[in-house]
Motif scaffolding. Structure first.
Motif, mmCIF file in Angstrom:
data_model
loop_
_atom_site.group_PDB
_atom_site.id
_atom_site.type_symbol
_atom_site.label_atom_id
_atom_site.label_comp_id
_atom_site.label_asym_id
_atom_site.label_seq_id
_atom_site.Cartn_x
_atom_site.Cartn_y
_atom_site.Cartn_z
ATOM 1 N N ASP A 270 19.802 19.453 71.190
ATOM 2 C CA ASP A 270 20.631 20.357 70.400
ATOM 3 C C ASP A 270 21.605 21.150 71.265
ATOM 4 O O ASP A 270 22.708 21.476 70.825
ATOM 5 N N LEU A 271 21.198 21.499 72.483
ATOM 6 C CA LEU A 271 22.117 22.241 73.348
ATOM 7 C C LEU A 271 23.330 21.381 73.696
ATOM 8 O O LEU A 271 24.466 21.860 73.715
ATOM 9 N N SER A 274 25.474 21.220 70.517
ATOM 10 C CA SER A 274 26.219 22.457 70.265
ATOM 11 C C SER A 274 27.427 22.560 71.190
ATOM 12 O O SER A 274 28.488 23.057 70.791
ATOM 13 N N LEU A 301 19.982 28.032 66.232
ATOM 14 C CA LEU A 301 21.132 28.423 67.061
ATOM 15 C C LEU A 301 22.092 29.283 66.236
ATOM 16 O O LEU A 301 23.168 28.835 65.830
ATOM 17 N N TRP A 303 24.104 31.559 67.006
ATOM 18 C CA TRP A 303 25.405 31.790 67.629
ATOM 19 C C TRP A 303 26.393 30.662 67.346
ATOM 20 O O TRP A 303 27.581 30.801 67.639
#
Length: 356
Positions: A270-271, A274, A301, A303
């Motif tokens: 996921d990082l 993103s 997440l 943000w």
């Protein structure tokens, strides 16, 4: 130099003050064996007056043939690992399971770059009852080789099944197939993929055929295989050095600035996903109207708002707890069975129909 016994009272000092033998004083602290209640009270009162808190727990554990320590080999530098919520949540589940068992954790970092030795000296020398390898490697992993040489049992997270090592994993190959199939069902045919590292070299950029043949790390291999299980051959396989937002953003800028850019990007974390979303925004592309992006892990997440990633959700805390239970079984003299935990596709706002 003053005698240490004058600075720190010993069990023998307590026994002398209570008028009992050292073995009787030891029984008063352990709670084991026959000892009169009045005698135990006298010993504990003597200890309190002397400021003695009890026998050294490490010494007691070593006499039982145990250190009370679980070595956790992170597989990456700690400064990178602790920026990844996946590692943090997994460790939280593991430590929360080990703490009630009076087991401590020794964190052992991996090399920061390929020039450093692949095996930390602590792997070779530190006292530990069981080792946990958080990064699933290969059967010839030098860390596993060192542990085998020492006779330290190991639990491997998301690694290759082996006869002498317990493996705890997830159905990541099936999960990657699910999310790729979701993109295919939306009409996408030009699908690129952004991967986790291939090996300890931690290269960055598009992987050619020779590089793909050299892929060594099992997690990356399985997740890439899951994409191909759907019949999709990625337009580009972009290798990253770590699961961090900035590496996903670098991949996104390169992939989405190309004249034949993909209509969808499926990422192995996921990082990374993103980061691709942020790169799309930076370039001026709409997500998902111009490009769909999907990840893996199921992280929260906030943000990234207003976007919510389409992702494959894995049970991070439960995975850590399962590792902890396997450690407990090994310490109890049992051989835990390998475990594979299920994953779930979670549709967010970052995937949609392929652009016309």
């Amino acid at each position: 130099m003053a005698d240490l016994s004058t600075q720190r009272p010993t069990l023998a000092d307590v026994a002398s003050a209570a008028g009992v033998s050292v073995s009787t004083a030891s029984l008063a602290f352990s709670g084991a064996g026959p000892i009169a209640a009045a005698t135990r009270t006298r010993v504990l009162e003597a200890a309190s007056s002397l400021g003695y808190s009890g026998p050294n727990p490490l010494g007691r554990q070593l006499r039982r043939g145990r250190s009370g320590i679980v070595g956790v080999v992170v597989g990456d530098s700690l400064k990178r690992a602790f920026r990844d919520p996946v590692a943090v949540q997994m460790l939280d589940g593991l430590v929360g399971t080990l703490a009630p068992l009076d087991l401590g954790v020794l964190l052992i970092a991996g090399p920061s770059d390929p020039s450093e030795p692949p095996v930390d000296p602590l792997v070779e020398s530190a006292a530990m009852d069981v080792a946990v390898l958080l990064w699933g490697g290969t059967s010839d992993d030098p860390v596993l080789t060192a542990l085998r040489r020492r006779g330290v049992p190991a639990v491997l997270l998301e690694g290759t099944p082996q006869p002498d090592v317990t493996v705890v994993g997830i159905d990541d190959r099936g999960g990657m197939a699910q999310v790729t199939r979701h993109l295919v069902d939306l009409g996408h045919r030009r699908i690129a993929t952004v991967t986790l590292p291939f090996d300890r070299d931690r290269a960055e950029g598009p992987a050619d055929a020779a590089r793909l043949r050299s892929l060594a790390w099992e997690i990356t291999r399985r997740r890439l295989a899951g994409v191909r299980d759907t019949g999709v051959e990625p337009t580009v396989v972009w290798e990253t050095p770590a699961s961090l937002v900035e590496h996903g953003a670098a991949a996104g800028r390169a992939l989405l600035s190309a004249p034949d850019r993909p209509t969808a990007v499926v990422c192995q974390s996921d990082l990374l996903a993103s980061g691709v979303v942020l790169a799309a925004r930076e370039i001026g592309l709409r997500v998902p109207e111009d490009v769909s992006v999907a990840g893996f892990d199921g992280l929260d997440l906030p943000w990234l708002a207003p976007d919510v990633l389409t992702t494959v959700e894995q049970p991070l805390a439960r995975k850590g707890e399962t590792v902890g239970h396997a450690v407990a079984q090994i310490i109890a003299g049992e051989r835990p069975a390998d475990t594979e935990l299920p994953v779930v596709l979670r549709i967010g706002t970052t995937t949609g129909p392929a652009p016309a």
